[in-house]
Enzyme design. Structure first.
Site, PDB file in Angstrom:
ATOM      1  N   GLY A  71       4.268  -4.237   4.067  1.00 20.40           N
ATOM      2  CA  GLY A  71       4.646  -5.584   3.616  1.00 20.40           C
ATOM      3  C   GLY A  71       4.297  -6.640   4.659  1.00 20.40           C
ATOM      4  N   GLY A  72       4.719  -6.420   5.881  1.00 26.52           N
ATOM      5  CA  GLY A  72       4.452  -7.379   6.954  1.00 26.52           C
ATOM      6  C   GLY A  72       2.969  -7.461   7.283  1.00 26.52           C
TER       7      GLY A  72
ATOM      8  N   GLY B  42       7.482   1.062   4.867  1.00 32.89           N
ATOM      9  CA  GLY B  42       6.300   1.932   4.887  1.00 32.89           C
ATOM     10  C   GLY B  42       5.260   1.484   3.879  1.00 32.89           C
ATOM     11  N   LEU B  43       5.422   0.245   3.381  1.00 36.89           N
ATOM     12  CA  LEU B  43       4.511  -0.272   2.353  1.00 36.89           C
ATOM     13  C   LEU B  43       3.579  -1.354   2.896  1.00 36.89           C
ATOM     14  CD1 LEU B  43       7.107  -0.528  -0.582  1.00 36.89           C
ATOM     15  CD2 LEU B  43       5.327   1.212  -0.295  1.00 36.89           C
TER      16      LEU B  43
ATOM     17  N   ASP C 148      -2.113  -1.922  10.847  1.00 32.88           N
ATOM     18  CA  ASP C 148      -2.401  -1.748   9.417  1.00 32.88           C
ATOM     19  C   ASP C 148      -3.143  -2.956   8.828  1.00 32.88           C
ATOM     20  OD1 ASP C 148      -1.310   0.762   9.175  1.00 32.88           O
ATOM     21  OD2 ASP C 148       0.603   0.093   8.338  1.00 32.88           O
TER      22      ASP C 148
ATOM     23  N   LYS D  86       0.849  -1.210   0.000  1.00 36.52           N
ATOM     24  CA  LYS D  86       0.000   0.000   0.000  1.00 36.52           C
ATOM     25  C   LYS D  86       0.873   1.244   0.000  1.00 36.52           C
ATOM     26  CE  LYS D  86       0.771   1.450   4.456  1.00 36.52           C
ATOM     27  NZ  LYS D  86       1.663   2.560   4.714  1.00 36.52           N
TER      28      LYS D  86
HETATM   29  P1  ATP Z   1       4.021  -2.479   8.366  1.00 35.78           P
HETATM   30  O1  ATP Z   1       4.870  -2.355   9.594  1.00 35.78           O
HETATM   31  O2  ATP Z   1       2.869  -1.535   8.334  1.00 35.78           O
HETATM   32  O3  ATP Z   1       3.641  -3.888   8.063  1.00 35.78           O
HETATM   33  P2  ATP Z   1       6.382  -1.621   6.907  1.00 35.78           P
HETATM   34  O4  ATP Z   1       6.647  -1.636   5.440  1.00 35.78           O
HETATM   35  O5  ATP Z   1       6.620  -0.342   7.623  1.00 35.78           O
HETATM   36  O6  ATP Z   1       4.878  -2.034   7.089  1.00 35.78           O
HETATM   37  P3  ATP Z   1       7.284  -4.222   7.313  1.00 35.78           P
HETATM   38  O7  ATP Z   1       7.771  -4.530   5.945  1.00 35.78           O
HETATM   39  O8  ATP Z   1       5.985  -4.794   7.701  1.00 35.78           O
HETATM   40  O9  ATP Z   1       7.252  -2.667   7.570  1.00 35.78           O
HETATM   41  O10 ATP Z   1       8.418  -4.692   8.338  1.00 35.78           O
HETATM   42  C1  ATP Z   1       8.561  -4.167   9.592  1.00 35.78           C
HETATM   43  C2  ATP Z   1       9.330  -5.163  10.481  1.00 35.78           C
HETATM   44  O11 ATP Z   1       8.538  -6.325  10.689  1.00 35.78           O
HETATM   45  C3  ATP Z   1      10.646  -5.622   9.938  1.00 35.78           C
HETATM   46  O12 ATP Z   1      11.647  -5.252  10.840  1.00 35.78           O
HETATM   47  C4  ATP Z   1      10.568  -7.138   9.834  1.00 35.78           C
HETATM   48  O13 ATP Z   1      11.689  -7.792  10.347  1.00 35.78           O
HETATM   49  C5  ATP Z   1       9.340  -7.503  10.648  1.00 35.78           C
HETATM   50  N1  ATP Z   1       8.513  -8.564  10.035  1.00 35.78           N
HETATM   51  C6  ATP Z   1       7.898  -9.532  10.706  1.00 35.78           C
HETATM   52  N2  ATP Z   1       7.221 -10.331   9.870  1.00 35.78           N
HETATM   53  C7  ATP Z   1       7.403  -9.859   8.637  1.00 35.78           C
HETATM   54  C8  ATP Z   1       6.939 -10.261   7.345  1.00 35.78           C
HETATM   55  N3  ATP Z   1       6.159 -11.335   7.165  1.00 35.78           N
HETATM   56  N4  ATP Z   1       7.301  -9.509   6.296  1.00 35.78           N
HETATM   57  C9  ATP Z   1       8.093  -8.419   6.459  1.00 35.78           C
HETATM   58  N5  ATP Z   1       8.568  -8.007   7.644  1.00 35.78           N
HETATM   59  C10 ATP Z   1       8.220  -8.707   8.731  1.00 35.78           C
END
Ligand code: ATP
Length: 289
Positions: free
Chosen positions: A101-102, A98-99, A136, A12
């Site tokens: 992903g997790g 910030g996308l 999120d 997103k």
């Molecule tokens: P959000 O926190 O809203 O999901 P984001 O892009 O800011 O989005 P993420 O990519 O989710 O951040 O990753 C944040 C942290 O979560 C990372 O430090 C990562 O190690 C941890 N994490 C745990 N599970 C996952 C996963 N399935 N995919 C990506 N990161 C993960």
């Protein structure tokens, strides 16, 4: 009934992110317009004994620290189902970017388990169940485009971006989400997102106004710590973007382009300096079915 499901877990962007106050527990209250884009991880879930997670990125945790693991654990605890899941995640969305992903992976796991175990949870029920795992995730479950308020639990579908191309650049440095919110508390924001104005621009399909109104309260401090953020945005604007901004707590920067060719030209320029560069379309519809 199938023993395996495979789902796309979409990234997103934030068209707007406004911090509107503080909740009693100290969390920031938000008003955001979020939009899924066609950049996704694949989440494959198979019925199994216990919970197992594997990913194609060696540095991601596969135990309870993985949001997919946490989500599966909560699903079985809350539904009382005695089951398990072997979860395989193929990551394409940059991590800690910030996308969401997790969070997207967490949402995909819940949708997948709901299907595999035929639990028949509605979207609202899944959103309630998932919120404690990640703020999120309620948005990720709905998908498409939405206004997200409160701490992330209030999700209303809205009209998404008109046809366009979104150019994403994830710089190599990372921004810790908690630190980004704390930094905001110490500044007087120079600009505040006009959420209603953005909603009206989306309703009208007016891409110029959308570009002009992109705004993220967390960007000001991120830009002063990392001037590269402003530089990437400037490059995008100079090369035809109608607007550019930072997504979530960063550091990913995105630009919105009228046509794909212009976006691809800007992308090839930015690829000389940055590794994670993607040209994608906005996702038209929600993920819930
Ligand atoms: P959000 O926190 O809203 O999901 P984001 O892009 O800011 O989005 P993420 O990519 O989710 O951040 O990753 C944040 C942290 O979560 C990372 O430090 C990562 O190690 C941890 N994490 C745990 N599970 C996952 C996963 N399935 N995919 C990506 N990161 C993960």
């Amino acid at each position: 009934m199938a023993d395996v499901v495979e789902l796309a877990s979409k990234a997103k962007i934030n068209l707007t992110l406004a911090i509107t106050g503080r909740a009693e527990n100290g969390y920031h209250l938000l008003d955001m317009l979020m939009q899924n884009v066609e950049l996704s991880d694949t989440v494959r879930i198979e019925k199994a004994d216990g919970i197992r997670v594997e990913t194609n990125l060696f540095y991601l945790p596969t135990d309870r620290r993985n949001i997919a693991y946490k989500m599966a654990e909560r699903f079985f605890a809350e539904t009382g189902i005695r089951g398990g899941a072997a979860i395989r995640i193929t990551k394409r969305i940059p991590v800690a970017a910030g996308l969401a992903g997790g969070s997207g992976n967490g949402g995909a796991v819940l949708r997948g388990l709901n299907r595999l175990y035929e639990t028949g949870l509605s979207l609202e029920e899944m959103q309630k169940l998932a919120f404690p795992v990640g703020s999120d995730i309620p948005f990720c479950l709905a998908g498409g485009a939405a206004r997200v308020r409160g701490m992330g639990e209030r999700v209303e579908p809205v009209k998404g971006l008109p046809p366009c191309t979104v150019l994403l650049v994830k710089p190599v440095f990372g921004i810790a989400t908690e630190a980004a919110y704390k930094a905001f508390d110490r500044i007087i924001p120079a600009r505040t997102p006009d959420t209603e104005g953005m909603l009206s621009a989306l309703e009208r399909g007016d891409l110029d106004d959308v570009g002009r109104l992109l705004c993220n309260h967390l960007e000001q401090t991120a830009r002063s710590d990392y001037p590269e953020i402003g530089e990437i945005e400037e490059t995008m604007r100079r090369h035809g973007a109608v607007g550019a901004s930072m997504s979530g707590s960063g550091p990913t920067v995105f630009g919105i382009f009228r046509d794909r060719r212009t976006a691809e030209k800007a992308a090839s320029l930015l690829k000389k300096r940055w590794h994670d560069v993607f040209c994608v379309s906005p996702e038209a519809s929600g993920t819930f079915s």
